[in-house]
Design an enzyme around this catalytic site. Sequence first.
Site, short mmCIF file in Angstrom:
data_model
loop_
_atom_site.label_atom_id
_atom_site.label_comp_id
_atom_site.label_asym_id
_atom_site.label_seq_id
_atom_site.Cartn_x
_atom_site.Cartn_y
_atom_site.Cartn_z
N SER A 52 88.23 49.90 5.20
CA SER A 52 87.97 48.90 6.25
C SER A 52 86.66 49.16 6.98
CB SER A 52 89.10 48.93 7.27
OG SER A 52 90.36 48.81 6.65
N1 SAH Z 1 93.42 52.63 5.09
C1 SAH Z 1 92.56 52.55 3.95
C2 SAH Z 1 92.23 51.12 3.56
C3 SAH Z 1 93.01 50.76 2.38
S1 SAH Z 1 92.92 49.13 1.75
C4 SAH Z 1 91.31 53.36 4.15
O1 SAH Z 1 91.06 53.87 5.25
O2 SAH Z 1 90.58 53.53 3.18
C5 SAH Z 1 94.66 48.82 1.62
C6 SAH Z 1 95.44 49.71 0.70
O3 SAH Z 1 96.80 49.27 0.72
C7 SAH Z 1 95.02 49.65 -0.77
O4 SAH Z 1 94.66 50.92 -1.21
C8 SAH Z 1 96.26 49.12 -1.48
O5 SAH Z 1 96.45 49.68 -2.76
C9 SAH Z 1 97.37 49.52 -0.53
N2 SAH Z 1 98.62 48.75 -0.67
C10 SAH Z 1 98.79 47.45 -1.01
N3 SAH Z 1 100.10 47.14 -1.05
C11 SAH Z 1 100.79 48.28 -0.72
C12 SAH Z 1 102.19 48.60 -0.62
N4 SAH Z 1 103.15 47.71 -0.85
N5 SAH Z 1 102.50 49.87 -0.25
C13 SAH Z 1 101.55 50.81 -0.03
N6 SAH Z 1 100.22 50.56 -0.14
C14 SAH Z 1 99.84 49.31 -0.48
#
Ligand code: SAH
Length: 207
Positions: A52
Site C-alpha cells: 500500500s
Molecule cells: N499489508 C500488505 C499489503 C498487501 S496487499 C503490505 O504491507 O505489503 C493485500 C494482500 O492480501 C495480498 O497479498 C493478498 O494475497 C492478500 N489476500 C487476499 N485475500 C486474502 C484472504 N482471503 N486471506 C488472507 N490474505 C488475503
Amino acid sequence: MVDTQIKARGIRDAKVLDAMRKVERHLFVPEGFVDSAYADMPLPIGCGQTISQPYIVAYMTEALRLKPTDRILEIGTGCGYQAAVLGEIVKEVYSIEVVKSLAEEARVRLERLGYKNIRVKWGDGYDAWQAYAPYDAIIATASPVEIPQKLVEQLKPGGKMILPVGSFFQELYLVEKTETGVREQAILPVRFVPMVHPREKEFNENE
Ligand code: SAH
C-alpha cells in the site's frame, strides 16, 4: 517520505510517525522497485499484489489508536511492510496471507529483520485466527465485499477494526465493537486488491 507524505497530510500520532521512520520500505519491495520504494504510491510485490501507499499505511495504523500492550490481527500480509509497522508499535502481531509464496517470503523477511513479535500464517483471512483471539484491533489490507463476521467475532469489546469494503468502489471502514453492538463508519474512498475466497483450503490447520 514521513514529512512530505504523511505528516503534511495530518498524521499526528508520534508512535505511528516513529514506526514509519524506522521501517525501511526499500527492504520490502522487489529489486526493480527499490528506487521508488519511498514514492507516494502503492507498488507491485509479485503475484498481482501490491504494497500500500505509505500514507494509507499510516492512516489505517493511526485510526486504530494502538497501545504498546495490544495484540493485533492483520489480514493480507503481502510483503510484510504493514505488519512491520504494527510490530514497532504493539506487543504482538498475527498476520494471515492467502498466497503461500508471499506468506513464506514475508515470514523469512520479518525474521531476518529481527521481529520476534510478528507471526505470519498461510491461510484464509475469512477464517480469522482463533488461537490468539480476541484481538485489541484488526486490520485488513485486502477488500471484502462486506465486513466478514468472523473478524467482528474475534475483535475484543472496545476494540477497533479498519478495512476496505467493496469491489470496484471501496470505502475504508472503521468498525468499533462496544459492549452493546457494533458501530460502522465509512471514512475514506480507497482502492485495494480484493480479499479473495480461496477455492481449495489446504492450509496447515495446526498453526
Ligand atoms: N499489508 C500488505 C499489503 C498487501 S496487499 C503490505 O504491507 O505489503 C493485500 C494482500 O492480501 C495480498 O497479498 C493478498 O494475497 C492478500 N489476500 C487476499 N485475500 C486474502 C484472504 N482471503 N486471506 C488472507 N490474505 C488475503
